[in-house]
Design a protein around this motif. Structure first.
Motif, short mmCIF file in Angstrom:
data_model
loop_
_atom_site.label_atom_id
_atom_site.label_comp_id
_atom_site.label_asym_id
_atom_site.label_seq_id
_atom_site.Cartn_x
_atom_site.Cartn_y
_atom_site.Cartn_z
N ASN A 75 28.48 -35.10 28.25
CA ASN A 75 29.10 -34.06 28.91
C ASN A 75 29.13 -32.46 27.56
N GLY A 76 28.24 -32.27 26.92
CA GLY A 76 28.45 -31.45 25.28
C GLY A 76 29.19 -31.05 24.53
N SER A 77 30.35 -31.86 24.40
CA SER A 77 31.06 -31.66 23.51
C SER A 77 31.13 -32.09 22.52
N TYR A 78 30.04 -33.44 22.19
CA TYR A 78 30.04 -34.43 20.57
C TYR A 78 27.72 -34.33 20.97
N ARG A 79 27.46 -33.63 19.23
CA ARG A 79 25.87 -33.88 19.57
C ARG A 79 25.79 -34.36 17.67
N ALA A 80 26.52 -35.04 16.78
CA ALA A 80 26.42 -35.29 15.75
C ALA A 80 26.43 -36.65 16.29
N VAL A 81 25.14 -37.12 16.36
CA VAL A 81 24.61 -37.86 17.20
C VAL A 81 22.85 -38.03 16.75
N SER A 82 22.40 -38.32 15.94
CA SER A 82 20.92 -38.96 16.28
C SER A 82 19.98 -39.64 17.29
N ILE A 130 28.97 -44.61 14.54
CA ILE A 130 30.10 -45.07 15.26
C ILE A 130 31.22 -44.73 14.61
N ASN A 131 30.84 -45.06 13.34
CA ASN A 131 32.23 -44.24 12.40
C ASN A 131 32.93 -42.88 12.20
N GLY A 132 31.21 -42.16 12.78
CA GLY A 132 31.35 -40.88 12.42
C GLY A 132 31.79 -40.37 14.16
N PHE A 133 31.69 -40.55 14.88
CA PHE A 133 32.28 -40.25 16.63
C PHE A 133 33.73 -40.86 16.77
N ARG A 134 34.38 -42.05 16.00
CA ARG A 134 35.76 -42.45 16.48
C ARG A 134 36.84 -41.28 15.15
N ALA A 135 35.69 -40.59 13.99
CA ALA A 135 36.74 -39.53 13.87
C ALA A 135 36.49 -38.35 13.95
N TRP A 136 35.22 -37.92 14.48
CA TRP A 136 35.82 -36.60 15.52
C TRP A 136 36.42 -37.02 16.55
N GLU A 137 37.04 -38.39 17.75
CA GLU A 137 37.21 -38.62 18.66
C GLU A 137 39.07 -38.43 17.80
N GLN A 138 39.36 -38.56 16.60
CA GLN A 138 41.27 -39.00 15.55
C GLN A 138 41.28 -37.29 15.24
N GLY A 139 39.87 -36.63 14.76
CA GLY A 139 40.33 -35.11 14.43
C GLY A 139 40.49 -34.57 15.59
N LYS A 140 39.72 -34.40 17.11
CA LYS A 140 40.21 -34.27 18.31
C LYS A 140 41.52 -34.21 19.16
N SER A 141 41.84 -35.62 18.48
CA SER A 141 42.98 -36.25 19.38
C SER A 141 44.43 -35.30 18.19
#
Length: 151
Positions: A75-82, A130-141
């Motif tokens: 959906n374009g909200s997260y792109r920090a993944v290879s 995975i950890n980077g995405f979880r941190a992004w989710e927590q920051g978003k929350s």
């Protein structure tokens, strides 16, 4: 035991059948409807267990996080993944939902062992993503909570 699963998963990740799934993964990224069906199928398979906090439950939780990561990417909200992580992860999901793999799922117990091994390898190999995405989710929350307090 987890290290054994990771090593078996590494061997499976090098198998010709799994490589075909990784090749197919690119087509799923380009087709949101197919990707949504895959994510739903993988999620349904991952939640179909009665164990609580076993090694499988931990792997399951991380794979569910990966499913959320792919949805956010799509959906374009997260792109920090290879791209490699995405393709390999989607390949793992394809392998997981396809009943015909190296050891077919209909064979009791050992039929799911290859799926679990491949997931364990993926979790180990791509933990940073995975950890980077979880941190992004927590920051978003956290930012959503601040906005609610300001309203």
């Amino acid at each position: 035991m987890l290290q054994d699963l990771i090593q078996k998963g590494l061997r499976l990740s090098q198998h010709a059948i799994f490589r075909k799934f990784v090749t197919r993964a690119g087509g799923f990224l380009a087709k949101p409807a197919k990707l949504a069906i895959l994510l739903t199928s993988a999620y349904d398979k991952l939640i179909d267990t009665g164990s609580s906090q076993s090694g499988f439950a931990q792997v399951k939780d991380i794979m569910q996080t990966f499913i959320r990561l792919v949805k956010a990417y799509a959906n374009g909200s997260y792109r920090a993944v290879s791209n490699k992580s995405l393709l390999v992860g989607i390949g793992v999901l394809l392998y997981l939902v396809t009943p015909l793999d190296v050891i077919p799922d209909f064979i009791p117990v050992i039929g799911l062992l290859d799926d679990i091994s491949l997931m364990a390898w993926f979790v180990d190999a791509f933990q940073k993503e995975i950890n980077g995405f979880r941190a992004w989710e927590q920051g978003k929350s956290a930012s959503l909570g601040v906005r609610e307090l300001e309203s």
